[in-house]
Motif scaffolding. Structure first.
Motif, PDB file in Angstrom:
ATOM      1  N   TYR A 148      -7.191   4.453  -4.869  1.00 44.84           N
ATOM      2  CA  TYR A 148      -8.325   5.053  -4.171  1.00 44.84           C
ATOM      3  C   TYR A 148      -8.075   6.540  -3.980  1.00 44.84           C
ATOM      4  N   GLY A 149      -9.140   7.323  -4.117  1.00 40.23           N
ATOM      5  CA  GLY A 149      -9.040   8.757  -3.871  1.00 40.23           C
ATOM      6  C   GLY A 149      -9.851   9.138  -2.651  1.00 40.23           C
ATOM      7  N   GLY A 150      -9.637  10.376  -2.203  1.00 39.13           N
ATOM      8  CA  GLY A 150     -10.396  10.885  -1.061  1.00 39.13           C
ATOM      9  C   GLY A 150     -10.232  10.044   0.181  1.00 39.13           C
ATOM     10  N   VAL A 151      -9.018   9.513   0.362  1.00 39.17           N
ATOM     11  CA  VAL A 151      -8.782   8.607   1.490  1.00 39.17           C
ATOM     12  C   VAL A 151      -8.805   9.402   2.803  1.00 39.17           C
ATOM     13  N   SER A 152      -9.356   8.773   3.810  1.00 40.07           N
ATOM     14  CA  SER A 152      -9.405   9.343   5.159  1.00 40.07           C
ATOM     15  C   SER A 152      -9.081   8.225   6.142  1.00 40.07           C
ATOM     16  N   ALA A 153      -8.955   8.586   7.404  1.00 41.92           N
ATOM     17  CA  ALA A 153      -8.694   7.556   8.411  1.00 41.92           C
ATOM     18  C   ALA A 153      -9.811   6.515   8.408  1.00 41.92           C
ATOM     19  N   GLU A 154     -11.047   6.957   8.255  1.00 39.97           N
ATOM     20  CA  GLU A 154     -12.186   6.033   8.264  1.00 39.97           C
ATOM     21  C   GLU A 154     -12.160   5.144   7.015  1.00 39.97           C
TER      22      GLU A 154
ATOM     23  N   LEU B 153       0.846  -1.187   0.000  1.00 41.06           N
ATOM     24  CA  LEU B 153       0.000   0.000   0.000  1.00 41.06           C
ATOM     25  C   LEU B 153       0.884   1.241   0.000  1.00 41.06           C
ATOM     26  N   LEU B 154       0.676   2.117  -0.967  1.00 42.66           N
ATOM     27  CA  LEU B 154       1.450   3.354  -1.040  1.00 42.66           C
ATOM     28  C   LEU B 154       0.486   4.530  -0.897  1.00 42.66           C
ATOM     29  N   LEU B 155       0.722   5.341   0.105  1.00 34.42           N
ATOM     30  CA  LEU B 155      -0.176   6.463   0.380  1.00 34.42           C
ATOM     31  C   LEU B 155       0.544   7.776   0.129  1.00 34.42           C
ATOM     32  N   CYS B 156      -0.013   8.586  -0.758  1.00 38.04           N
ATOM     33  CA  CYS B 156       0.493   9.951  -0.934  1.00 38.04           C
ATOM     34  C   CYS B 156      -0.234  10.788   0.106  1.00 38.04           C
ATOM     35  N   ALA B 157       0.427  10.985   1.230  1.00 36.40           N
ATOM     36  CA  ALA B 157      -0.262  11.556   2.387  1.00 36.40           C
ATOM     37  C   ALA B 157       0.060  13.026   2.604  1.00 36.40           C
ATOM     38  N   THR B 158       1.319  13.345   2.629  1.00 37.53           N
ATOM     39  CA  THR B 158       1.718  14.733   2.904  1.00 37.53           C
ATOM     40  C   THR B 158       2.769  15.145   1.868  1.00 37.53           C
ATOM     41  N   PRO B 159       2.361  15.263   0.593  1.00 39.80           N
ATOM     42  CA  PRO B 159       3.334  15.538  -0.460  1.00 39.80           C
ATOM     43  C   PRO B 159       3.993  16.908  -0.302  1.00 39.80           C
ATOM     44  N   ALA B 160       5.236  16.988  -0.779  1.00 35.29           N
ATOM     45  CA  ALA B 160       5.967  18.248  -0.704  1.00 35.29           C
ATOM     46  C   ALA B 160       5.257  19.329  -1.508  1.00 35.29           C
ATOM     47  N   LYS B 161       4.774  18.957  -2.679  1.00 31.48           N
ATOM     48  CA  LYS B 161       3.942  19.870  -3.464  1.00 31.48           C
ATOM     49  C   LYS B 161       2.512  19.377  -3.302  1.00 31.48           C
TER      50      LYS B 161
ATOM     51  N   ALA C 274      -5.332  15.856   6.824  1.00 33.65           N
ATOM     52  CA  ALA C 274      -6.113  14.711   6.336  1.00 33.65           C
ATOM     53  C   ALA C 274      -5.181  13.590   5.918  1.00 33.65           C
ATOM     54  N   GLY C 275      -4.098  13.950   5.236  1.00 31.05           N
ATOM     55  CA  GLY C 275      -3.137  12.937   4.816  1.00 31.05           C
ATOM     56  C   GLY C 275      -2.450  12.294   6.001  1.00 31.05           C
ATOM     57  N   GLN C 276      -2.085  13.111   6.962  1.00 29.03           N
ATOM     58  CA  GLN C 276      -1.390  12.574   8.140  1.00 29.03           C
ATOM     59  C   GLN C 276      -2.306  11.641   8.929  1.00 29.03           C
ATOM     60  N   ALA C 277      -3.574  12.013   9.057  1.00 28.82           N
ATOM     61  CA  ALA C 277      -4.522  11.162   9.791  1.00 28.82           C
ATOM     62  C   ALA C 277      -4.699   9.826   9.074  1.00 28.82           C
TER      63      ALA C 277
ATOM     64  N   GLY D 206      -6.929  13.605  -3.688  1.00 30.09           N
ATOM     65  CA  GLY D 206      -6.222  12.949  -2.607  1.00 30.09           C
ATOM     66  C   GLY D 206      -6.888  13.126  -1.263  1.00 30.09           C
ATOM     67  N   PRO D 207      -6.295  12.577  -0.261  1.00 30.26           N
ATOM     68  CA  PRO D 207      -5.143  11.685  -0.302  1.00 30.26           C
ATOM     69  C   PRO D 207      -5.403  10.449  -1.178  1.00 30.26           C
ATOM     70  N   VAL D 208      -4.327  10.031  -1.852  1.00 26.69           N
ATOM     71  CA  VAL D 208      -4.410   8.953  -2.826  1.00 26.69           C
ATOM     72  C   VAL D 208      -3.703   7.718  -2.271  1.00 26.69           C
ATOM     73  N   LEU D 209      -4.365   6.565  -2.413  1.00 22.83           N
ATOM     74  CA  LEU D 209      -3.791   5.302  -1.938  1.00 22.83           C
ATOM     75  C   LEU D 209      -3.731   4.314  -3.093  1.00 22.83           C
ATOM     76  N   LEU D 210      -2.534   3.844  -3.414  1.00 28.39           N
ATOM     77  CA  LEU D 210      -2.324   2.865  -4.488  1.00 28.39           C
ATOM     78  C   LEU D 210      -2.060   1.501  -3.863  1.00 28.39           C
ATOM     79  N   ILE D 211      -2.782   0.500  -4.332  1.00 23.31           N
ATOM     80  CA  ILE D 211      -2.626  -0.846  -3.772  1.00 23.31           C
ATOM     81  C   ILE D 211      -2.181  -1.815  -4.857  1.00 23.31           C
ATOM     82  N   TRP D 212      -1.006  -2.421  -4.630  1.00 18.37           N
ATOM     83  CA  TRP D 212      -0.519  -3.522  -5.449  1.00 18.37           C
ATOM     84  C   TRP D 212      -0.825  -4.826  -4.747  1.00 18.37           C
ATOM     85  N   PRO D 213      -1.062  -5.931  -5.432  1.00 20.20           N
ATOM     86  CA  PRO D 213      -0.772  -6.128  -6.855  1.00 20.20           C
ATOM     87  C   PRO D 213      -1.906  -5.715  -7.791  1.00 20.20           C
ATOM     88  N   GLU D 214      -3.040  -5.290  -7.273  1.00 16.82           N
ATOM     89  CA  GLU D 214      -4.164  -5.007  -8.170  1.00 16.82           C
ATOM     90  C   GLU D 214      -3.952  -3.743  -8.995  1.00 16.82           C
TER      91      GLU D 214
END
Ligand code: FES
Length: 113
Positions: free
Chosen positions: A76-82, A6-14, A23-26, A64-72
């Motif tokens: 996912y967009g609009g990711v939150s803690a919930e 699982l790769l989460l773009c949570a707190t990007p520099a840009k 939201a990304g940090q949570a 975002g926050p954007v979550l990429l899941i391999w191997p599929e």
């Protein structure tokens, strides 16, 4: 053996995909905590371990926050803690992606025979 990465773009520099760093940090905090609490990184897990990585940019840069899941290769967009909790439960553990939250699919090229 690895079950998912699982790769989460949570707190990007840009802050292109996630203008609200809170939201990304949570989401990241929730991902780390649940993977640990639910034993998903236990090397003895029969299905394999779940890896998680905080990425700086996954080249989606929207919704975002954007979550990429391999191997599929499901994004996912609009990711939150919930949402992280439900994605782990239904997709990663249950094997059923949550179509309503998918913003992109990035399948691997099929392996040569
Ligand atoms: S900034 Fe998050 S995917 Fe590019």
């Amino acid at each position: 053996m690895i079950s998912h990465h699982l790769l989460l773009c949570a707190t990007p520099a840009k802050a292109l995909c996630c203008p609200d760093p809170a939201a990304g940090q949570a989401s990241w905090d929730s991902l780390k905590r649940l993977v640990r609490e639910w034993g998903l990184e236990d090397p003895a897990r029969p299905e394999g371990i779940v890896l998680r990585t905080k990425a700086d940019c996954l080249r989606i840069c929207a919704e975002g926050p954007v979550l990429l899941i391999w191997p599929e290769g499901i994004v996912y967009g609009g990711v939150s803690a919930e949402r992280v909790e439900r994605i782990l439960r239904e997709h990663v553990i249950g094997g059923t992606p949550i179509d309503a939250w998918i913003v992109k699919r990035l399948p691997f090229r099929p392996a040569a025979a």
